[in-house]
Design an enzyme around this catalytic site. Structure first.
Site: not given
Length: 448
Positions: A43, A48, A51, A178, A182, A263, A437, A442
């Site tokens: 990571c 992560c 990246k 993913y 990405e 993978g 808002h 919302e």
């Protein structure tokens, strides 16, 4: 006095291993941790964190264009890949030092060499030194899978992509999970021609179908080329240094870089686990019980190497639960239900709980609420990209059992909303909440 050199020896200093080592030491255990590469794991070092920094950098391509619609006289800007790359790698260096300092400040001995298991209570370092430990924790994570096609050695994986000398003009990405999506977004935003190939015609399997279909539609509009039902036949190098990729069902393509995102495989090869009787599954993952213990009482495993749920926050939870259970005298397990996840694509998507298909299979009768809209910023920027939010409820109780979204800042919004899903709140609870808002979030309390 312990009969062993250490109460706990951790192999692998990634997110799960670092948390387990630090908390175990805080509970009073004598702990050592071995890492053959850099402290921080996938990571922090090659996943992560770097990246996400690339994603921030890539998004400026759209932001700079949009700024003109907001009155900023932004000139055409050149992009310098080495600047982004080197700044990202410098931050990785900072985090590596920070993680190392955290361990040392908690009196965890950091051993920067490879360690293998040589007995139920023994590890052997690459230097030949043997160390005894009351407990051994395997936290070696996973590595990218590389297909065994001819010429596969000419490709790269997500490990090497952060170190590219130059930005390729054309890249082929293999895979549809993913990581593939990405990096397809990153390369595309930075001006690279992206072709993504996949063996099936489904991207992001396991995510809600409506959300992943929206990402496919937007990605194609942005210029990413998808080739489905395509399997590698081989990769060869052309005279000019480019690569020719041959595949089933499609014509060959010439590119400057091939990236495998097909993978990840648990990192158990060569660790000696089978030799001491630790059971592995068919993918090489360590089989563990709810308390992360293997079939050998003194050997445990957490994180991606167990292949339970390959997410960094999950590995951290597993490391914490292990330490509390074994050394904190407070048995804990990890709850894998309603774990939020995100894909940092362009735009990003995020979800928690059951997809619509999973919910229909489990509950039969469900209600689905959606909001399909254009973010205010996109309207003024004259960008036609639409966000999609989807709420799935048990028809009988009104309980929210799934929440999925794609659009700007979707992961940031979903994290807070995931608390409501985890708490078992109903659609009525969302309806009763006053909207904030104007915001994209919302839409969560206005869905019909």
């Amino acid at each position: 006095m312990s009969d062993y050199d250490y109460d706990l020896f951790v192999i692998g200093a990634g997110s799960g291993g670092v948390r387990a080592a630090r908390v175990s030491a805080a509970h009073g255990a004598k702990v050592a941790i071995a890492e053959e590469y850099r402290v921080g794991g996938t990571c922090v070092i090659r996943g992560c964190v770097p990246k996400k920094l690339l994603i921030y950098g890539a998004h400026f391509a759209e932001d700079l264009k949009d700024a003109r619609r907001f009155g900023w006289n932004v000139p055409d800007c050149d992009f310098e890949w080495p600047v982004l790359r080197d700044n990202v790698l410098a931050d990785v260096d900072r985090l590596n030092k920070a993680y190392t300092h955290t361990l040392e400040s908690h009196d965890v001995e950091v051993i920067l060499e490879r360690a293998t298991v040589s007995g139920p209570n023994e590890v052997t370092l690459a230097s030949g030194r043997t160390i005894s430990a009351g407990r051994i924790l395997i936290a070696t994570g996973a590595r990218p899978h590389v297909p065994s096609c001819p010429g596969h050695e000419l490709g790269i994986t997500s490990n090497e992509v952060f170190h590219l000398e130059a930005l390729p003009k054309r890249v082929l990405i293999a895979g549809a999970g993913y990581i593939a999506n990405e990096f397809a977004g990153i390369f595309n935003e930075l001006g690279t021609k992206v072709t993504l190939i996949n063996r099936s015609d489904v991207i992001l399997r396991g995510y809600d179908e409506s959300i992943r279909d929206r990402l496919l539609q937007i990605s194609m509009t942005k210029g990413i080329d998808f080739r489905f039902h395509a399997e590698f036949r081989g990769i060869t190098k052309n005279a000019d240094g480019s690569l020719k990729v041959e595949m089933t069902e499609h014509e060959p393509i010439d590119v400057d870089c091939v990236m495998f995102a097909t993978g990840r495989v648990p990192n158990t090869d060569g660790l000696g686990l089978s030799d001491v009787g630790v059971e592995l599954d068919e993918k090489g993952a360590v089989k563990v019980d709810a308390y992360s213990k293997s079939n050998i009482d003194s050997i445990y495993a957490v994180g991606d190497v167990t292949n339970r749920m390959q997410l960094t926050p999950v590995a951290i939870r597993e490391g914490q639960a292990f330490a509390d259970t074994v050394f904190g005298d407070t048995p804990r397990t990890v709850d894998y239900d309603s774990v939020p996840s995100a894909v940092f694509s362009h735009p990003p998507m995020a979800g928690v709980g059951l997809t619509e298909g999973q919910a229909r299979m489990k509950f039969g009768s469900i209600k689905v609420y959606t909001s399909d809209f254009r973010a205010m910023k996109n309207v003024l920027a004259d960008r036609n990209e639409r966000a999609l939010y989807k709420m799935i409820c048990d028809a009988e109780t009104g309980k929210v059992i799934g929440l999925h979204m794609i659009g700007p800042d979707a992961p940031e919004i979903l994290q807070a909303a995931a608390v409501a899903v985890k708490a078992g709140l109903t659609k009525q609870a969302f309806d009763d909440t006053v909207a904030l808002h104007p915001s994209m979030a919302e839409e969560l309390v206005l869905m019909k």
